[in-house]
Design a protein around this motif. Structure first.
Motif, PDB file in Angstrom:
ATOM      1  N   LYS A  95      26.767  30.072  43.327  1.00  0.00           N
ATOM      2  CA  LYS A  95      27.716  31.188  42.767  1.00  0.00           C
ATOM      3  C   LYS A  95      29.027  31.097  43.611  1.00  0.00           C
ATOM      4  CE  LYS A  95      24.639  33.741  40.125  1.00  0.00           C
ATOM      5  NZ  LYS A  95      23.888  35.115  39.766  1.00  0.00           N
ATOM      6  N   LEU A  99      34.065  30.393  43.320  1.00  0.00           N
ATOM      7  CA  LEU A  99      34.913  31.579  43.899  1.00  0.00           C
ATOM      8  C   LEU A  99      35.634  30.878  45.242  1.00  0.00           C
ATOM      9  CD1 LEU A  99      35.283  34.380  43.907  1.00  0.00           C
ATOM     10  CD2 LEU A  99      33.647  34.887  45.413  1.00  0.00           C
ATOM     11  N   GLU A 148      38.184  41.043  38.671  1.00  0.00           N
ATOM     12  CA  GLU A 148      36.974  40.314  38.177  1.00  0.00           C
ATOM     13  C   GLU A 148      36.492  39.364  39.307  1.00  0.00           C
ATOM     14  OE1 GLU A 148      33.528  39.845  36.382  1.00  0.00           O
ATOM     15  OE2 GLU A 148      35.011  41.165  35.685  1.00  0.00           O
ATOM     16  N   LYS A 151      35.248  41.503  42.035  1.00  0.00           N
ATOM     17  CA  LYS A 151      33.907  42.114  41.664  1.00  0.00           C
ATOM     18  C   LYS A 151      32.883  41.117  42.050  1.00  0.00           C
ATOM     19  CE  LYS A 151      31.505  43.864  37.701  1.00  0.00           C
ATOM     20  NZ  LYS A 151      31.400  44.132  36.082  1.00  0.00           N
ATOM     21  N   LYS A 152      33.211  39.786  41.508  1.00  0.00           N
ATOM     22  CA  LYS A 152      32.158  38.800  41.862  1.00  0.00           C
ATOM     23  C   LYS A 152      31.922  38.608  43.164  1.00  0.00           C
ATOM     24  CE  LYS A 152      33.094  36.150  37.697  1.00  0.00           C
ATOM     25  NZ  LYS A 152      33.692  34.890  36.942  1.00  0.00           N
ATOM     26  N   GLU A 155      29.686  41.571  44.717  1.00  0.00           N
ATOM     27  CA  GLU A 155      28.479  41.234  44.363  1.00  0.00           C
ATOM     28  C   GLU A 155      27.801  40.367  45.119  1.00  0.00           C
ATOM     29  OE1 GLU A 155      28.705  40.715  40.232  1.00  0.00           O
ATOM     30  OE2 GLU A 155      29.057  42.752  39.822  1.00  0.00           O
TER      31      GLU A 155
END
Length: 184
Positions: A95, A99, A148, A151-152, A155
């Protein structure tokens, strides 16, 4: 001259700068925690591991984490770090990759305001503007998209923190009798 200094109409707004700043701070947290995670997987005290991990890019840390997970699987049969933990580490590692691509654009592109809601970045790369190189040479983000991404990243930091807390830590306690006093 960088684009965001060319005119008051192209300059980024405080909202743009704030959104980019939030993302940048979380990326720093991610890179730091990747180093801690790698030290735990390598069963090395965190501080000592930083002599190695501090010189590594985020991508190199991710690659080393993937390799360490393979070793825990194939060589150690999940005896040091359990299979479920390795699975979670690999999931979060995957993930991080998209990013990181966005983060690299913020670090290496020139940015300008398209509107109060959107910014535009380009790397001003040389060469003929064709193919994938051309497609990767510019990007735009809305403030909502930046939020967004933040936010990712936020997290991911939470997950990395939990993962590192649940991995065995090689403590420096007790080392002083073998190597002399620890200095702070």
């Amino acid at each position: 001259m960088p684009l965001n200094h060319s005119s008051q109409y192209a300059e980024l707004t405080n909202e743009h700068f704030q959104a980019i700043g939030k993302l940048t701070v979380e990326w720093s947290n991610i890179e730091f925690l990747l180093g801690v995670l790698l030290s735990r997987l390598l069963v090395t005290p965190d501080f000592l591991a930083r002599t190695y991990t501090d010189r590594m890019s985020g991508a190199a840390r991710q690659d080393a984490i993937s390799e360490a997970c393979k070793i825990h699987s194939y060589r150690y049969g999940y005896k040091l770090v359990g299979q479920e933990q390795i699975k979670k580490i690999l999931e979060i590692n995957n993930k991080i990759t998209p990013l990181r691509a966005a983060r690299n654009k913020f670090a290496h592109f020139f940015w300008s305001r398209s509107s109060d809601e959107e910014i535009f970045g380009t790397n001003f790369s040389g060469g003929v503007p064709v193919g994938n190189k051309y497609k990767k040479s510019f990007v735009s983000f809305t403030v909502a998209e930046l939020e967004e991404l933040h936010k990712k990243a936020y997290e991911i930091v939470d997950v990395l923190s939990d993962l590192t807390q649940n991995l065995p830590e090689m403590k420096e306690d007790g080392l002083d009798s073998k190597i002399g006093p620890l200095r702070e």
